[in-house]
Design a protein around this motif. Structure first.
Motif, PDB file in Angstrom:
ATOM      1  N   THR A 445      68.942  42.648 -22.141  1.00 57.47           N
ATOM      2  CA  THR A 445      70.182  42.671 -21.371  1.00 57.47           C
ATOM      3  C   THR A 445      69.860  42.478 -19.896  1.00 57.47           C
ATOM      4  O   THR A 445      68.979  43.143 -19.356  1.00 57.47           O
ATOM      5  CB  THR A 445      70.922  44.013 -21.557  1.00 57.47           C
ATOM      6  N   ILE A 446      70.568  41.550 -19.261  1.00 50.29           N
ATOM      7  CA  ILE A 446      70.389  41.311 -17.833  1.00 50.29           C
ATOM      8  C   ILE A 446      71.576  41.917 -17.094  1.00 50.29           C
ATOM      9  O   ILE A 446      72.726  41.652 -17.438  1.00 50.29           O
ATOM     10  CB  ILE A 446      70.291  39.799 -17.529  1.00 50.29           C
ATOM     11  N   PHE A 447      71.306  42.758 -16.104  1.00 46.80           N
ATOM     12  CA  PHE A 447      72.392  43.329 -15.321  1.00 46.80           C
ATOM     13  C   PHE A 447      71.999  43.364 -13.852  1.00 46.80           C
ATOM     14  O   PHE A 447      70.826  43.224 -13.500  1.00 46.80           O
ATOM     15  CB  PHE A 447      72.763  44.733 -15.815  1.00 46.80           C
ATOM     16  N   THR A 448      72.989  43.505 -12.993  1.00 45.04           N
ATOM     17  CA  THR A 448      72.758  43.518 -11.549  1.00 45.04           C
ATOM     18  C   THR A 448      73.038  44.902 -10.984  1.00 45.04           C
ATOM     19  O   THR A 448      73.848  45.655 -11.537  1.00 45.04           O
ATOM     20  CB  THR A 448      73.655  42.494 -10.834  1.00 45.04           C
ATOM     21  N   SER A 449      72.371  45.217  -9.877  1.00 41.65           N
ATOM     22  CA  SER A 449      72.589  46.496  -9.208  1.00 41.65           C
ATOM     23  C   SER A 449      72.491  46.289  -7.699  1.00 41.65           C
ATOM     24  O   SER A 449      71.439  45.883  -7.199  1.00 41.65           O
ATOM     25  CB  SER A 449      71.552  47.523  -9.667  1.00 41.65           C
ATOM     26  N   PRO A 450      73.578  46.542  -6.956  1.00 42.63           N
ATOM     27  CA  PRO A 450      73.530  46.373  -5.501  1.00 42.63           C
ATOM     28  C   PRO A 450      72.821  47.542  -4.828  1.00 42.63           C
ATOM     29  O   PRO A 450      72.864  48.673  -5.317  1.00 42.63           O
ATOM     30  CB  PRO A 450      75.009  46.325  -5.111  1.00 42.63           C
ATOM     31  N   ILE A 451      72.178  47.280  -3.717  1.00 36.85           N
ATOM     32  CA  ILE A 451      71.508  48.322  -2.936  1.00 36.85           C
ATOM     33  C   ILE A 451      72.403  48.671  -1.749  1.00 36.85           C
ATOM     34  O   ILE A 451      72.660  47.836  -0.881  1.00 36.85           O
ATOM     35  CB  ILE A 451      70.127  47.846  -2.439  1.00 36.85           C
ATOM     36  N   MET A 452      72.879  49.904  -1.729  1.00 37.21           N
ATOM     37  CA  MET A 452      73.791  50.342  -0.682  1.00 37.21           C
ATOM     38  C   MET A 452      73.014  50.910   0.502  1.00 37.21           C
ATOM     39  O   MET A 452      71.867  51.349   0.366  1.00 37.21           O
ATOM     40  CB  MET A 452      74.747  51.410  -1.229  1.00 37.21           C
ATOM     41  N   THR A 453      73.649  50.920   1.672  1.00 34.76           N
ATOM     42  CA  THR A 453      73.051  51.534   2.854  1.00 34.76           C
ATOM     43  C   THR A 453      72.812  53.018   2.594  1.00 34.76           C
ATOM     44  O   THR A 453      73.697  53.723   2.124  1.00 34.76           O
ATOM     45  CB  THR A 453      73.983  51.370   4.071  1.00 34.76           C
ATOM     46  N   GLY A 454      71.602  53.477   2.870  1.00 35.60           N
ATOM     47  CA  GLY A 454      71.258  54.874   2.606  1.00 35.60           C
ATOM     48  C   GLY A 454      70.591  55.093   1.270  1.00 35.60           C
ATOM     49  O   GLY A 454      70.165  56.207   0.960  1.00 35.60           O
ATOM     50  N   SER A 455      70.494  54.043   0.441  1.00 34.60           N
ATOM     51  CA  SER A 455      69.830  54.170  -0.851  1.00 34.60           C
ATOM     52  C   SER A 455      68.349  54.479  -0.655  1.00 34.60           C
ATOM     53  O   SER A 455      67.716  54.007   0.297  1.00 34.60           O
ATOM     54  CB  SER A 455      69.985  52.871  -1.648  1.00 34.60           C
ATOM     55  N   TRP A 456      67.774  55.256  -1.572  1.00 31.46           N
ATOM     56  CA  TRP A 456      66.352  55.585  -1.462  1.00 31.46           C
ATOM     57  C   TRP A 456      65.476  54.348  -1.672  1.00 31.46           C
ATOM     58  O   TRP A 456      64.296  54.342  -1.311  1.00 31.46           O
ATOM     59  CB  TRP A 456      65.977  56.678  -2.465  1.00 31.46           C
ATOM     60  N   LEU A 457      66.051  53.272  -2.225  1.00 27.89           N
ATOM     61  CA  LEU A 457      65.307  52.026  -2.404  1.00 27.89           C
ATOM     62  C   LEU A 457      65.292  51.165  -1.144  1.00 27.89           C
ATOM     63  O   LEU A 457      64.481  50.242  -1.029  1.00 27.89           O
ATOM     64  CB  LEU A 457      65.914  51.215  -3.554  1.00 27.89           C
ATOM     65  N   ASP A 458      66.199  51.459  -0.205  1.00 32.88           N
ATOM     66  CA  ASP A 458      66.309  50.655   1.016  1.00 32.88           C
ATOM     67  C   ASP A 458      65.005  50.734   1.823  1.00 32.88           C
ATOM     68  O   ASP A 458      64.583  51.814   2.251  1.00 32.88           O
ATOM     69  CB  ASP A 458      67.484  51.171   1.856  1.00 32.88           C
ATOM     70  N   GLY A 459      64.358  49.581   2.008  1.00 34.52           N
ATOM     71  CA  GLY A 459      63.118  49.525   2.775  1.00 34.52           C
ATOM     72  C   GLY A 459      61.859  49.750   1.956  1.00 34.52           C
ATOM     73  O   GLY A 459      60.747  49.691   2.489  1.00 34.52           O
ATOM     74  N   MET A 460      62.005  49.987   0.652  1.00 33.46           N
ATOM     75  CA  MET A 460      60.840  50.264  -0.198  1.00 33.46           C
ATOM     76  C   MET A 460      60.284  48.964  -0.773  1.00 33.46           C
ATOM     77  O   MET A 460      61.027  48.043  -1.110  1.00 33.46           O
ATOM     78  CB  MET A 460      61.228  51.217  -1.328  1.00 33.46           C
ATOM     79  N   GLU A 461      58.965  48.897  -0.889  1.00 29.72           N
ATOM     80  CA  GLU A 461      58.326  47.736  -1.499  1.00 29.72           C
ATOM     81  C   GLU A 461      58.403  47.840  -3.018  1.00 29.72           C
ATOM     82  O   GLU A 461      58.377  48.938  -3.583  1.00 29.72           O
ATOM     83  CB  GLU A 461      56.874  47.638  -1.039  1.00 29.72           C
ATOM     84  N   VAL A 462      58.483  46.685  -3.667  1.00 30.68           N
ATOM     85  CA  VAL A 462      58.727  46.635  -5.112  1.00 30.68           C
ATOM     86  C   VAL A 462      57.674  47.417  -5.892  1.00 30.68           C
ATOM     87  O   VAL A 462      57.992  48.143  -6.840  1.00 30.68           O
ATOM     88  CB  VAL A 462      58.785  45.163  -5.591  1.00 30.68           C
ATOM     89  N   TYR A 463      56.402  47.307  -5.493  1.00 25.54           N
ATOM     90  CA  TYR A 463      55.335  47.931  -6.283  1.00 25.54           C
ATOM     91  C   TYR A 463      55.367  49.465  -6.207  1.00 25.54           C
ATOM     92  O   TYR A 463      54.771  50.156  -7.036  1.00 25.54           O
ATOM     93  CB  TYR A 463      53.964  47.401  -5.848  1.00 25.54           C
ATOM     94  N   LYS A 464      56.079  50.016  -5.210  1.00 20.91           N
ATOM     95  CA  LYS A 464      56.144  51.469  -5.060  1.00 20.91           C
ATOM     96  C   LYS A 464      57.255  52.107  -5.897  1.00 20.91           C
ATOM     97  O   LYS A 464      57.319  53.326  -6.023  1.00 20.91           O
ATOM     98  CB  LYS A 464      56.366  51.828  -3.589  1.00 20.91           C
ATOM     99  N   VAL A 465      58.125  51.275  -6.465  1.00 19.80           N
ATOM    100  CA  VAL A 465      59.263  51.795  -7.228  1.00 19.80           C
ATOM    101  C   VAL A 465      58.831  52.104  -8.660  1.00 19.80           C
ATOM    102  O   VAL A 465      58.165  51.292  -9.304  1.00 19.80           O
ATOM    103  CB  VAL A 465      60.428  50.777  -7.249  1.00 19.80           C
ATOM    104  N   LYS A 466      59.210  53.277  -9.155  1.00 20.83           N
ATOM    105  CA  LYS A 466      58.953  53.621 -10.554  1.00 20.83           C
ATOM    106  C   LYS A 466      60.118  53.088 -11.394  1.00 20.83           C
ATOM    107  O   LYS A 466      61.137  53.751 -11.578  1.00 20.83           O
ATOM    108  CB  LYS A 466      58.821  55.136 -10.716  1.00 20.83           C
ATOM    109  N   TRP A 467      59.962  51.874 -11.876  1.00 17.35           N
ATOM    110  CA  TRP A 467      61.031  51.219 -12.619  1.00 17.35           C
ATOM    111  C   TRP A 467      61.177  51.839 -14.006  1.00 17.35           C
ATOM    112  O   TRP A 467      60.207  52.361 -14.560  1.00 17.35           O
ATOM    113  CB  TRP A 467      60.747  49.717 -12.749  1.00 17.35           C
TER     114      TRP A 467
END
Length: 497
Positions: A445-467
């Motif tokens: 399943t392919i889905f989209t997710s927007p990143i809002m201002t103040g999100s903990w993902l804002d400014g984070m590098e992809v490899y640091k995220v625990k997907w």
């Protein structure tokens, strides 16, 4: 239009989604119109019957007692065999959107409709807003199953049903759109906005065809602007804190009594009969606080009550609403919350009038502000509260006061760290073993997710995220450009993953 353009429209997956959203809006509008008509018919019949009983008609009292016993038996069986129709339905809708629960949509649509008419129409202090929203979501679920759309589109269609349900319930298309975003999603994409807007507007068209386009309230209110800006802000701030306290008291005691009620060592039917026995008593001696309460708001706005009577109505309505919500019969809290806020606002306005020596200057003004404030305190949806009251009154003159009172109420309840009632009820519903759980598909399943201002993902590098396990980030949309992510790619607010 060229053949190539027509072929593109036919193949465009979003066109089908928009078309289905419109269908959902029309169907939801028709169902909610029938629901409102049924409730109105039962409410008028109930008021007529209890008025005659209060005047000494004992034959009608006996008929009412036996009728209420039958209603209690039906409702008790319905909510235990079909827990997805319990209460307002908002926690169930949240579970559907989170892909935790599943509808047996056609049966539950019928049972929710019938159960709501019986519980709300028979005089319990429950509203039509929540059930209308769930009816819309059930219709959307059925449309999705009928047309066999992809799983990824389910959330868009369910959201369309929610928006259409609230729109049709209160003649408020914009409120339906705002509520869906504020309460259920907390983010916005163009596709989501188009879907819920089409559904909400389609439902509103149906309601206008059958019920007309009048606003629910038409108060000729004097806006107190000549008392000075500072005094106005001061009074509204004090009022917001008081309503915030009232909202916390209401929410806390409602949840406590629900727990106490479930722990009572009687059969569920006996407890249900007890609730309806109280409802009969209330109908005979305090008819104004029985039922949804819409007529009580109109009375409060157009008739004069003493301070003592208004206080009794507020306390009585609050207690009866808590009692009515204990069994979990189909019914919501939108209109009861409006009533409680209106009564609190009228009391506050009467107090100011008495202190300042004015004649009914503040009563209607704070009555309208109270409705928005109490909804904000209980449901934590200030934007929806503002827009809903604007659409229900048809007047923008209230807007500055509405914005201030909802902001102050939200801040106060946020300081107290009180979650919304629907989120607490959702947590409780998840523990119910009778709820039908959704089996997740093993397909990709392919889905989209927007990143809002103040999100903990804002400014984070992809490899640091625990997907999440077994997931893959395939691209990032940024400023209408597609970025193939690397481990060092930074995620920014405004991105769509």
């Amino acid at each position: 239009m060229s053949l190539n353009s027509l072929d593109y429209l036919i193949k465009n997956k979003n066109i089908k989604l928009y078309f289905l959203s419109g269908i959902i809006g029309v169907l939801t509008g028709l169902i909610v119109v029938a629901y409102r008509f049924s409730l109105s018919t039962m409410t008028n019949l109930r008021i007529d019957i209890f008025s005659k009983i209060a005047n000494g008609n004992m034959n009608l009292l006996l008929i009412t007692i036996f009728s209420f016993i039958g209603i209690a038996i039906i409702l008790d069986r319905l909510i235990h065999r079909h827990p997805m129709i319990r209460g307002s339905g908002l926690p169930q809708v949240r579970g559907i959107l989170l892909m935790k629960f599943e509808y047996n949509w056609f049966k539950e649509l019928i049972y929710k409709f019938v159960g709501g008419v019986l519980s709300v129409g028979s005089g319990l202090s429950l509203g039509r807003g929540g059930p209308s929203i769930q009816l819309g979501s059930q219709i959307a679920y059925g449309v999705r199953k009928t047309f066999k759309t992809k799983n990824i589109n389910e959330k868009f269609l369910i959201s369309s049903g929610v928006s259409a349900g609230l729109s049709a319930s209160f003649n408020s298309p914009l409120s339906g759109i705002i509520f869906t975003i504020e309460e259920l999603h907390r983010y916005l994409t163009p596709v989501l906005l188009i879907c819920i807007s089409l559904a909400s507007l389609s439902a509103e068209v149906i309601v206008r065809i059958f019920l007309g386009k009048k606003t629910l309230f038409n108060f000729q209110t004097i806006i107190p602007i000549d008392i000075g800006l500072f005094k106005n802000v001061f009074f509204i701030s004090i009022f917001a804190i008081l309503v915030g306290v009232l909202g916390v008291v209401f929410t806390t005691n409602l949840l406590k009594f629900q727990k106490y009620y479930s722990n009572l060592k009687f059969s569920s039917l006996v407890k249900s009969l007890g609730i309806f026995a109280i409802s009969i008593f209330v109908g005979i001696y305090f008819l104004d606080i029985q039922g949804v309460g819409y007529q009580l708001i109109l009375k409060t706005g157009y008739e004069s009550f003493s301070f003592k009577v208004m206080g009794i109505l507020l306390v009585g309505k609050l207690l009866f609403t808590i009692l009515s919500n204990a069994p979990g019969f189909p019914g919501g809290l939108f209109i009861p919350s409006l009533v409680l806020g209106a009564l609190a606002g009228t009391l506050f306005g009467m107090t100011l009038d008495k202190i300042l020596g004015l004649d009914n200057y503040f009563q209607q003004y704070f009555m309208v502000l109270g409705m928005a404030s109490f909804i904000t305190a209980v449901m934590r949806i200030p934007l929806t509260a503002n827009v809903l009251l604007l659409e229900m009154t048809g007047s923008f003159e209230f807007l500055p006061g509405l914005i201030l009172v909802t902001i102050m109420t939200y801040i106060f309840t946020d300081i107290l760290n009180i979650p919304s009632l629907s989120s607490i009820q959702y947590d409780n519903l998840e523990k119910n073993k009778g709820i039908q759980r959704k089996e997740l598909s093993k397909k990709t399943t392919i889905f989209t997710s927007p990143i809002m201002t103040g999100s903990w993902l804002d400014g984070m590098e992809v490899y640091k995220v625990k997907w999440p396990y077994d997931s893959l980030l395939i691209k990032i949309q940024r400023n209408n450009n597609d970025i193939i992510p690397k481990g060092s790619t930074k995620i920014l607010s405004g991105d769509i993953l």
